[in-house]
Structures are given as C-alpha cells and as structure tokens.
Design a protein around this motif. Structure first.
Motif: not given
Length: 235
Positions: A34-37, A57-60, A108-110
């Motif tokens: 849901g958060v990645l969406g 691949d992000l930690g969550f 950089q991604l964040l």
C-alpha cells in the motif's frame, strides 16, 4: 543507509493484504504494498507500469501511534443499464488511526521519494480511493540511524484528544522487516505484501518476514490509573 519517515493519518484508512471477493478486510497497520503504491502514484507511475526493484528492496517498518477503530461499511452495485445487480460487498476500515512508516535505503532514492510525496503527480490515498490523505506525509529524514532506531526515536504523532485518553506510560506496537542479527526468539510472521505487479489483470505479491515489537514512551498528557490497593501501603 538513510531512513525516510512518513506520517499516515486520515479519517479512514484501509490496508488489505488478504481481501477476496465480497469481503475487503484491512490489516491493523499499513502494508508495504500500500505504501509503495502510494509512492508510485506520487511519482506518476501507472498501475500497468513495471515496479522498480529498488523500491521493493527498501527496508520497511510501521509504528502504531494511534490505534484506530475498526469500522464496517457495505457497497451495492448495479450495471449501467440497471438490469444486473451484484453481490453485497463488505468493506472494513480503520477510523482515526495514525501511523509512522519508515523506509531505509539509498539516500538519493529516498530524496526522490520525498520530493514526489511533497508534490505528487496523482492524488494520494491511504489504501483505497475512499481514503484520501489528510495531512502532509513526509515526517522527516533520519540520518544514519537504523530502521529500528528510527521507529523507536520518532516523536509520537497521536492527536491531543487521543493522548489525554491514554495512561502515563504508553507502548507503541512496531512491525518491521526481519533484519540480520535479529534474535531467533523475536516474534515473527510472514506477510504477503511485497508488490510484484500492480496491473489489475495480473496482480502479484511476494512474501516478507515481519518482526513485532514495541517501544515504551512517557505520556505527559496521560491519565494516572487508580490503584485501589495504594492506600494500604506496603507490608
């Protein structure tokens, strides 16, 4: 690694991970899918676009700062010409819930995710289209802290009215990715909420291991519980 903190708050939220047919459940805390969406919508990605591996691949992890109330709604539908009716469906939501979500990964991604959430391409929702975001999402970026440290140290985000109803000491539940070095005795569960494909025609999700824990905080606005034996004193 850096950590990006988000505040997920709205009158209604719904985070389904096992919804089927006419029953649409919600998990008690936000799902990674849901958060990645939400992030993909902010970036202008469509459901049919492939999901970047760097996102999955992000930690969550999630901390429950304000336990919401489970509410049930139902929906009925008919065809456009009115000839056909469809089965009654039940929808479950969390009302007045507040969560802190944390993601760790490349800085950089964040940074790109933070900028997209501050100026999203598409409207943002907390799980379903009937649950629009009600407050700014970006809570802050935490330097070089680990995912558990960030979730433990983030300021409590509960509403003032909620704080006054809680005791002087509060335990905030935390659900995060299993990390190397975690104790084998840590309470774990497998959750199928890693998005592999958002396309409505071929939705697919992978599994991840989640560790459950809690952080204890002091609530200066809390109420002191009455102890009926306090007047008796010690022996």
């Amino acid at each position: 690694m850096s950590v990006l903190l988000l505040k997920l708050a709205a009158p209604l939220q719904s985070w389904g991970v096992a919804s089927r047919f006419t029953r649409r459940d919600t998990q008690q805390y936000p799902s990674k899918s849901g958060v990645l969406g939400l992030i993909c919508a902010a970036k202008g990605r469509r459901r049919t676009d492939p999901i970047d591996v760097e996102l999955t691949d992000l930690g969550f992890g999630v901390r429950i700062d304000q336990q919401g109330t489970l509410v049930r709604d139902f929906q009925v539908a008919r065809s456009l010409d009115g000839r056909d009716s469809y089965p009654l469906s039940y929808r479950y939501y969390l009302a007045d819930a507040v969560f802190v979500a944390a993601m760790d990964g490349d800085r950089q991604l964040l940074d790109g995710i933070r900028d997209a959430l501050d100026s999203p391409t598409f409207p943002l929702y907390l799980g379903r289209r009937s649950c629009p975001v009600a407050e700014p999402l970006v809570l802050g970026e935490v330097g070089d802290l680990s995912l558990p440290e960030a979730l433990n140290s983030a300021p409590w985000q509960a509403s003032p009215w909620y704080r006054k109803r809680q005791p002087a000491t509060v335990h905030l539940p935390i659900y995060r990715d299993l990390l190397p070095g975690d104790s084998d005795e840590a309470l774990q569960e497998r959750v199928r909420d890693v998005p592999l494909d958002f396309d409505p025609q071929r939705r697919a999700y992978g599994w991840r291991c989640v560790v459950a824990g809690a952080v204890e905080i002091t609530n200066p606005d809390g109420t002191k519980r009455h102890d009926p034996f306090a007047a008796l004193g010690g022996s």
